[in-house]
Each structure stands twice: as structure tokens, then as C-alpha cells.
Enzyme design. Structure first.
Site, PDB file in Angstrom:
ATOM      1  N   TRP A 239       0.834  -1.209   0.000  1.00 66.00           N
ATOM      2  CA  TRP A 239       0.000   0.000   0.000  1.00 66.00           C
ATOM      3  C   TRP A 239       0.865   1.254   0.000  1.00 66.00           C
ATOM      4  CZ3 TRP A 239      -4.190  -1.367  -1.970  1.00 66.00           C
ATOM      5  CH2 TRP A 239      -4.797  -2.583  -1.630  1.00 66.00           C
TER       6      TRP A 239
ATOM      7  N   ASP B 215      -1.692   6.429   6.661  1.00 62.25           N
ATOM      8  CA  ASP B 215      -2.702   5.495   6.149  1.00 62.25           C
ATOM      9  C   ASP B 215      -2.971   4.491   7.264  1.00 62.25           C
ATOM     10  OD1 ASP B 215      -4.167   3.494   4.956  1.00 62.25           O
ATOM     11  OD2 ASP B 215      -2.757   3.116   3.310  1.00 62.25           O
TER      12      ASP B 215
ATOM     13  N   LYS C 255     -11.917  -2.225   6.651  1.00 63.22           N
ATOM     14  CA  LYS C 255     -11.063  -3.077   7.483  1.00 63.22           C
ATOM     15  C   LYS C 255     -11.510  -3.054   8.956  1.00 63.22           C
ATOM     16  CE  LYS C 255      -8.383  -3.672   3.844  1.00 63.22           C
ATOM     17  NZ  LYS C 255      -7.516  -2.593   3.407  1.00 63.22           N
TER      18      LYS C 255
HETATM   19  C1  LIG Z   1      -6.836  -2.127   2.026  1.00 61.56           C
HETATM   20  C2  LIG Z   1      -5.841  -1.055   2.180  1.00 61.56           C
HETATM   21  C3  LIG Z   1      -5.760   0.014   1.277  1.00 61.56           C
HETATM   22  C4  LIG Z   1      -6.607   0.112   0.028  1.00 61.56           C
HETATM   23  O1  LIG Z   1      -7.903   0.401   0.347  1.00 61.56           O
HETATM   24  P1  LIG Z   1      -9.002   0.645  -0.814  1.00 61.56           P
HETATM   25  O2  LIG Z   1     -10.127   1.215  -0.026  1.00 61.56           O
HETATM   26  O3  LIG Z   1      -9.292  -0.692  -1.408  1.00 61.56           O
HETATM   27  O4  LIG Z   1      -8.443   1.581  -1.792  1.00 61.56           O
HETATM   28  C5  LIG Z   1      -4.831   1.008   1.515  1.00 61.56           C
HETATM   29  N1  LIG Z   1      -4.023   0.951   2.575  1.00 61.56           N
HETATM   30  C6  LIG Z   1      -4.072  -0.063   3.474  1.00 61.56           C
HETATM   31  C7  LIG Z   1      -3.139  -0.057   4.637  1.00 61.56           C
HETATM   32  C8  LIG Z   1      -4.979  -1.096   3.298  1.00 61.56           C
HETATM   33  O5  LIG Z   1      -5.026  -2.102   4.173  1.00 61.56           O
END
Ligand SMILES: *Cc1c(COP(=O)(O)O)cnc(C)c1O
Length: 356
Positions: free
Chosen positions: A102, A169, A193
Site C-alpha cells: 500500500w 494510512d 477493514k
Molecule cells: C486495504 C488497504 C488500502 C486500500 O484500500 P481501498 O479502499 O481498497 O483503496 C490502503 N491501505 C491499506 C493499509 C490497506 O489495508
């Protein structure tokens, strides 16, 4: 029977959230209308948005501290480019910590906007640890990191002190552990998540860092425009935001982040103790960087794969396969996963040891 769902995302949510969401699909707030057919500008939905925003600040301890909360569409991946668009100055630069897939994707987008310095990376060892003791350039416009590396099972246990804006993030560990959230200037997280269903992304941003890039930003990508419109610049993802609100309410009723953190810690300890004890298994992430959300592990002997897979599936476990880039197994233990589900997995691992 309900599965023990270890899926990495979209993932398990509290059962009561599923039930209340289902109810709202049929009859939202006794309006005799479905949540899917009401206006996002209706009084009832505006109240949902407001409560969700306030709960985010309350749970993170960020009330009255200059932060704004947005519920956007487009996923966390859209933030990979909204962050540089809004924060990187024309001819400026950004600093990134490269700890996983990511982060790599975020860096790729930032490069479209200007100089992007990778301050440290664990890519040479397939991201199985978190780099430490790196230096953050003081002349960068912001520093970006990923708090929890969903795919590789590593998690930052502390965050660097820096005088430039700190962007994180937190898609896969937001609301899972107590942190001094004030150290961050911008936090973003895809809902799917730990907060709700896919379809909305949470952004928590300190307002004072915005409006300084000197760029002309397209409206839909401009945090300030979304703040001004209170996340209703256009039609927001009404249902994912409502289900996220229900999850946040559930978390508050459970005692908030510090209470859930203790549960998450207990679940992670239970599983990692078994991974370390059981001679058939080994963990893939550096021990000091192990994630309490996503535990990655392997079988020493691949010949045991088919019997282990059969055993955990028969025990009602779902979503345990590792990401294709790591292989093996990944147990995602988000807030809503009960410790009983972890015990079921540990029992299967012990039964495998006896069986082979
Ligand atoms: C799943 C994830 C993403 C991507 O998320 P989307 O909503 O599918 O774009 C980005 N960063 C992390 C740490 C993730 O676990």
C-alpha cells in the site's frame, strides 16, 4: 452457523451492525422508507453524518483540536493521490516510508506530483519488518507512513517526531489501539477493514495544513471543498456511512478504543503464542513489529497444507489464506472478531500437531 471470519477486508463487522443495517434497508428510523431510497440531504441522514463525524473525533480524542472529519468515496487508494494533490507544493517534495504494497502504491501516485523521497524501505526483505532510525527531511511538505501493513503483518509501534505534517494510512488498524492521535495531521482509512463496509473512506485532517499547496485542485479532490460541504459536495455513499456509524456506536458502547485494544491484544497474544510454540508453524513478520490486526504465518512443511486447510475449513473458519505476495496464512483479527474465533484456530493448529 456463522463463520469465524478472518478475511483481511472487507471483513467481519459486529453482528448487531449487520442486523441493524438490514433493518435500515427495510425501514430506516421508522420512516417507512429504506435507507437506500432517502435523500442524503434529508434531516435523518444529515443527523447520521453529523453523529458519525462527532463519534470519530470523540473516539480518537480529537474534539476541539482543529480537526475535520470527512467521509469520502473512492477508497483509501484515492487518498494516495488526494494527499499529494492537497499537500505537496508546486516544486515541493514529499517523504515516504515504504513498508508494504500500500505504501508502494501511495508513493507511485505521489511521484505524479513531484519529488518523492523514500526515507527508508523494507522492500528487500519482502516487507517483513518496519525500518527504524531513518531521517525525515525537514524541507519536505509532509511525511507519509502506513501504520499497519495489512498484507505483510507488520505494524508501527511508534511514530517519528517531525516538524513537517505527519500523514498516516491507518486503513487496517484505525480504532484498534490507543495512540496519541494528535501527533498526526492527516489520517485516512478505507472503511472496510475496521470501520464498516467498503464504499467510504474516513479522512481526519487538521484544517490548518490545507490550502497551502498553491495548486489548482479539481473540486472532487479538494479536501477544503469537501469540508465546506460537510462531506456532501456530491451524493455521499449513504449506506456505508450509516453502517460505519453503527460500528462506531458499537465501539463506543464496548468502552471505546482502550477497551477494544485490550481485547485485540489478548487475541493477538493467544495466536502468536501458538505460532511460536507449535513446531509446525512459523511467523513471517519480525517479532517486534508484529501486527495485532493481521498475523502472517507459514507451515514449515508444505506437505501439511492440504490437511491443515481441510481442518480449518471444517472448523468453520473462513478467509485464512495469505495474500498472494506472501503465501502461507494470514489471520486478520479486526475489532469485531471475537476471541472465541481465535481459540478455534489455535485448537485447529494444536489438532494438526497431533494429527501429523
Ligand atoms: C486495504 C488497504 C488500502 C486500500 O484500500 P481501498 O479502499 O481498497 O483503496 C490502503 N491501505 C491499506 C493499509 C490497506 O489495508
Amino acid at each position: 452457523m456463522k463463520k469465524h471470519n478472518y478475511s483481511a477486508g472487507p471483513c467481519i463487522l459486529p453482528q448487531e451492525v449487520f442486523e441493524k443495517s438490514a433493518q435500515a434497508l427495510l425501514n430506516f428510523n421508522n420512516s417507512d422508507l429504506s435507507i437506500l431510497e432517502i435523500s442524503h440531504r434529508s434531516k435523518d441522514f444529515v443527523a447520521v453524518m453529523e453523529e458519525a463525524r462527532n463519534l470519530v473525533l470523540e473516539l480518537l480524542g480529537l474534539q476541539n483540536k482543529g480537526y475535520q472529519v470527512l467521509f469520502l468515496a473512492g477508497g483509501a487508494s484515492l487518498e494516495f493521490l488526494m494527499v499529494p494533490y492537497n499537500l505537496m507544493k508546486v516544486n515541493g517534495k514529499a517523504a515516504y516510508l515504504e513498508t508494504g504494497t500500500w505504501a508502494v502504491n501511495a508513493i507511485k501516485e505521489a511521484k505524479l506530483f513531484g519529488e518523492t523521497q523514500i526515507v527508508a524501505s523494507s522492500s528487500d526483505s519482502n516487507f517483513n519488518f518496519i525500518p527504524k532510525n531513518y531521517e525525515i527531511p525537514t524541507n519536505a511538505d509532509y511525511f507519509h507512513c502506513t501504520s499497519n501493513n495489512t498484507i505483510f503483518g507488520t505494524q508501527m509501534k511508534s511514530f517519528p517526531k517531525t516538524n513537517i505534517p505527519l500523514v498516516c494510512d491507518m486503513s487496517s488498524d484505525i480504532f484498534s489501539r490507543t495512540l496519541d492521535f494528535e501527533q498526526f495531521d492527516l489520517i485516512y482509512a478505507g472503511a472496510q477493514k475496521n470501520m464498516g463496509p467498503a464504499g467510504t473512506t474516513l479522512v481526519v485532517v487538521k484544517e490548518e495544513i490545507l490550502g497551502k499547496s498553491g495548486r489548482t485542485i479539481p473540486s472532487m479532490l479538494d479536501y477544503q471543498k469537501h469540508i465546506k460541504a460537510e462531506s456532501m459536495y456530491n451524493t455521499p455513499p449513504v449506506f456505508p456511512i450509516y453502517a460505519s456509524l453503527l460500528t462506531l456506536q458499537w465501539l463506543k458502547n464496548k468502552g471505546g478504543i482502550s477497551a477494544i485494544e485490550q481485547k485485540n491484544q489478548a487475541k493477538a497474544t493467544l495466536l502468536y503464542n501458538e505460532i511460536d510454540r507449535n513446531p509446525l508453524f512459523k511467523g513471517t513478520a519480525a517479532v517486534e513489529d508484529r501486527s495485532i490486526m493481521n498475523a502472517t504465518f507459514l507451515l514449515h512443511d508444505e506437505n501439511h497444507t492440504s490437511i491443515f486447510d481441510k481442518m480449518w475449513k471444517e472448523a468453520g473458519i473462513s478467509g485464512l489464506a495469505g495474500h498472494r505476495s506472501v503465501g502461507g496464512y494470514r489471520a486478520s483479527m479486526y475489532n469485531a472478531l471475537p476471541i472465541e474465533s481465535v481459540q478455534v484456530l489455535v485448537d485447529v493448529m494444536q489438532a494438526l500437531e497431533k494429527a501429523v
